[in-house]
Design a protein around this motif. Structure first.
Motif, short mmCIF file in Angstrom:
data_model
loop_
_atom_site.label_atom_id
_atom_site.label_comp_id
_atom_site.label_asym_id
_atom_site.label_seq_id
_atom_site.Cartn_x
_atom_site.Cartn_y
_atom_site.Cartn_z
N GLN A 195 18.24 -6.86 3.35
CA GLN A 195 17.20 -7.52 3.90
C GLN A 195 16.00 -6.76 4.00
OE1 GLN A 195 19.32 -8.60 7.34
NE2 GLN A 195 20.52 -10.59 6.52
N PHE A 196 16.06 -5.42 4.54
CA PHE A 196 14.86 -4.81 4.63
C PHE A 196 13.99 -4.64 2.96
CE2 PHE A 196 12.93 -0.42 4.80
CZ PHE A 196 11.72 -1.01 5.59
N ALA A 197 14.99 -3.99 2.27
CA ALA A 197 14.48 -3.98 1.07
C ALA A 197 13.80 -4.95 0.26
CB ALA A 197 15.57 -3.12 -0.01
N VAL A 198 14.42 -6.06 0.59
CA VAL A 198 14.04 -7.44 -0.12
C VAL A 198 12.58 -7.76 0.46
CG1 VAL A 198 14.36 -9.82 -0.39
CG2 VAL A 198 16.10 -8.16 -0.78
N SER A 199 12.64 -7.77 1.61
CA SER A 199 11.25 -8.18 2.51
C SER A 199 10.10 -7.48 2.21
CB SER A 199 11.55 -8.05 3.93
OG SER A 199 11.86 -6.88 4.45
N ARG A 200 10.24 -5.96 1.81
CA ARG A 200 9.31 -5.00 1.83
C ARG A 200 9.08 -5.11 0.19
NH1 ARG A 200 6.33 -4.14 4.68
NH2 ARG A 200 7.26 -6.04 5.60
N ALA A 201 9.71 -5.24 -0.65
CA ALA A 201 9.69 -5.65 -2.25
C ALA A 201 8.67 -6.84 -2.11
CB ALA A 201 10.67 -5.58 -2.91
N ALA A 202 9.17 -7.98 -1.61
CA ALA A 202 8.55 -9.44 -1.68
C ALA A 202 6.98 -9.13 -1.23
CB ALA A 202 9.25 -10.45 -1.27
N ARG A 203 6.86 -8.21 -0.13
CA ARG A 203 5.47 -8.07 0.49
C ARG A 203 4.46 -7.27 -0.37
NH1 ARG A 203 1.41 -8.07 1.71
NH2 ARG A 203 0.32 -7.55 3.84
N LEU A 204 5.01 -6.36 -0.84
CA LEU A 204 4.24 -5.29 -1.57
C LEU A 204 3.96 -5.65 -3.17
CD1 LEU A 204 5.03 -1.72 -0.38
CD2 LEU A 204 3.48 -3.23 0.56
N TYR A 205 5.01 -6.00 -3.92
CA TYR A 205 4.90 -6.05 -5.37
C TYR A 205 3.68 -7.11 -5.80
CZ TYR A 205 7.61 -2.28 -6.31
OH TYR A 205 8.11 -0.80 -6.66
N PRO A 206 3.94 -8.67 -5.43
CA PRO A 206 2.90 -9.32 -6.07
C PRO A 206 1.63 -9.30 -6.11
CG PRO A 206 4.61 -10.43 -4.74
CD PRO A 206 4.96 -8.92 -4.36
N ALA A 207 1.04 -9.05 -5.01
CA ALA A 207 -0.29 -8.44 -4.86
C ALA A 207 -0.77 -7.20 -5.48
CB ALA A 207 -0.86 -8.53 -3.46
N PHE A 208 0.23 -6.14 -5.38
CA PHE A 208 -0.01 -4.97 -6.31
C PHE A 208 0.00 -5.11 -7.65
CE2 PHE A 208 1.65 -1.16 -8.16
CZ PHE A 208 1.02 -0.07 -7.96
N TRP A 209 0.95 -5.98 -8.28
CA TRP A 209 0.89 -6.19 -9.65
C TRP A 209 -0.44 -6.72 -10.18
CZ3 TRP A 209 6.29 -8.75 -9.30
CH2 TRP A 209 7.25 -8.06 -9.41
N ALA A 210 -1.05 -7.93 -9.32
CA ALA A 210 -2.14 -8.31 -9.66
C ALA A 210 -3.23 -7.42 -9.45
CB ALA A 210 -2.46 -9.61 -8.60
N GLY A 211 -3.29 -6.35 -8.46
CA GLY A 211 -4.26 -5.41 -8.51
C GLY A 211 -4.59 -4.35 -9.74
N VAL A 212 -3.09 -4.19 -9.97
CA VAL A 212 -3.20 -2.96 -11.20
C VAL A 212 -3.72 -3.65 -12.47
CG1 VAL A 212 -1.53 -1.84 -13.07
CG2 VAL A 212 -0.95 -1.68 -10.37
N LEU A 213 -3.21 -4.83 -12.59
CA LEU A 213 -3.82 -5.96 -13.89
C LEU A 213 -5.26 -6.00 -13.78
CD1 LEU A 213 -0.79 -8.14 -14.46
CD2 LEU A 213 -1.12 -5.93 -15.74
N LEU A 214 -5.76 -6.42 -12.59
CA LEU A 214 -7.10 -6.63 -12.52
C LEU A 214 -8.09 -5.57 -12.53
CD1 LEU A 214 -9.38 -8.86 -11.68
CD2 LEU A 214 -8.80 -8.54 -9.27
N THR A 215 -7.49 -4.42 -12.04
CA THR A 215 -8.36 -3.13 -12.17
C THR A 215 -8.42 -2.71 -13.38
OG1 THR A 215 -7.68 -2.53 -9.69
CG2 THR A 215 -8.35 -0.77 -11.05
N THR A 216 -7.19 -2.69 -14.20
CA THR A 216 -7.32 -2.34 -15.46
C THR A 216 -8.34 -3.05 -16.44
OG1 THR A 216 -4.83 -1.59 -15.48
CG2 THR A 216 -6.04 -1.84 -17.58
N LEU A 217 -8.10 -4.54 -16.17
CA LEU A 217 -9.28 -5.14 -16.89
C LEU A 217 -10.82 -4.72 -16.57
CD1 LEU A 217 -9.86 -7.84 -18.56
CD2 LEU A 217 -9.53 -9.19 -16.55
N VAL A 218 -11.08 -4.81 -15.13
CA VAL A 218 -12.46 -4.54 -14.85
C VAL A 218 -12.93 -3.15 -15.46
CG1 VAL A 218 -14.19 -3.92 -13.02
CG2 VAL A 218 -12.48 -5.87 -12.87
#
Length: 375
Positions: free
Chosen positions: A95-118
């Motif tokens: 439960q802890f691992a799932v909550s952390r992954a769901a909390r961190l990864y979506p915005a992080f993925w967007a950040g990596v792709l957006l930063t790469t684009l810019v």
């Protein structure tokens, strides 16, 4: 970075049997202040806006103040120690691992792709606080795992170094959960961790250093201790441990100030006063001084913080230098406009990426084929 509760109201629903911790609105506001402080430090001091001159040239009045924004990272880690311990209490490892992954990864993925684009569309060089950059799509894919640093792959954005500290702290908490969380065990572990953080610097290259994280361990430990004090405010050993963390933090801040070298003299005492005030504020919050605070705009502040944090540095450098070169506007005006644009982008990431993707990621990771992990 971490949220002020286990999840936000818009976050994915908790798995069956999982307890949701109470929201601490004050921490949402404090987190956004920290993110803006870190951005102020980066944009005002950690690079050369025109590729030649430092922050004191472009922002002679503001740079000596913005330099102390580096303490936003220390404050983030303090908050993380508190809320991650709160998040893990009463949960299984899965439960802890799932909550952390769901909390961190979506915005992080967007950040990596957006930063790469810019960075691709608005390339800049010279006067930047990094030398190695990702080379091709493979490096970007590795960055998406959030494990680029331990794999020795160039970071899409250097700010990700703090996330590697967070992940290691999560692993520590997961181990504590696996062993059975109790106040006594956390208290003993925290004291042992602090001793290790004090001793290990005397042994350069020791293999435990990566796990103990001597430079920032006092903040995580202090946050954990604050959580326990919220539960048992009369425990004298907890007060002693918190005081020890504060004293070690003063020494760590001293070293951080010595390492700044922005091109002008940086007084140490304001940093020591600030970190002391941060300890005081978080102690007051932990003891319930802000429990009645229910301002809804603080929820928005909390929602913006993490997406803003993961997109602000390298993309901000490109946007600031490009806009300033094309317009000739005052550096302070350009930085303010870019920060506003990044906050608006962070809101879009929260609304269009985090809110729809986090629940789906939670359901996927909570599915039967993952049920044996930490269950």
């Amino acid at each position: 970075m971490t949220s002020a509760t286990v999840e936000r109201p818009a976050a994915p629903p908790s798995p069956p049997g999982e307890r949701r911790a109470p929201r601490l609105y004050a921490l949402d506001g404090l987190r956004l202040v920290c993110a803006l402080a870190v951005a102020g430090f980066h944009f005002g001091n950690s690079w050369r806006l025109d590729g030649v001159h430092g922050g004191s040239y472009h922002l002679p009045g503001a740079a000596p103040v913005l330099i102390y924004g580096f303490l936003g990272v220390e404050t983030f880690f303090l908050i993380s120690g508190f809320v991650i311990m709160m998040s893990g209490w009463g949960r299984t490892v899965r439960q802890f691992a799932v909550s952390r992954a769901a909390r961190l990864y979506p915005a992080f993925w967007a950040g990596v792709l957006l930063t790469t684009l810019v960075a691709t569309l608005l390339p800049i060089s010279g006067g930047l606080p990094f030398s190695r950059l990702p080379e091709g799509g493979r490096d970007v894919v590795v960055n998406l795992t959030m494990l680029a640093e331990p794999l020795n792959v160039p970071l899409v954005d250097t700010i990700y170094w703090t996330l590697w500290y967070e992940i290691r702290f999560y692993l520590i908490v997961a181990c504590l959960i696996a062993g059975g969380l109790t106040d006594r065990r956390v208290k003993i572990f925290g004291a042992g961790w602090l001793v290790a953080a004090l001793v290990l610097p005397a042994f350069p290259g020791a293999w435990l250093t990566e796990l103990v994280m001597p430079g920032f361990a006092p903040y995580f430990i202090a946050g954990m201790t604050l959580f326990l004090l919220r539960r048992h405010r009369r425990d004298g050993w907890l007060w002693l441990l918190l005081a020890a963390c504060w004293l070690v933090s003063l020494q760590r801040v001293h070293l951080r100030v010595l390492d700044l070298r922005p091109g002008f003299a940086v007084a140490e005492w304001p940093a020591l006063v600030m970190i002391t005030l941060v300890y005081g504020m978080l102690l007051a919050i932990a003891l319930g001084a802000a429990d009645r605070l229910r301002w809804r705009w603080l929820v928005t502040a909390g929602a913006l913080t993490y997406p803003f944090y993961v997109i602000h540095q390298r993309a901000g450098y490109s946007l600031i230098r490009t806009l300033q070169a094309r317009t000739g506007w005052d550096a302070g005006v350009v930085i303010a406009l870019v920060v506003g644009a990044l906050l608006a982008t962070a809101w879009l990431i929260h609304r269009l990426v985090e809110r729809p993707l986090a629940p789906r990621l939670t359901r996927f990771l909570s599915a039967r084929h993952f049920s044996r992990i930490g269950g």
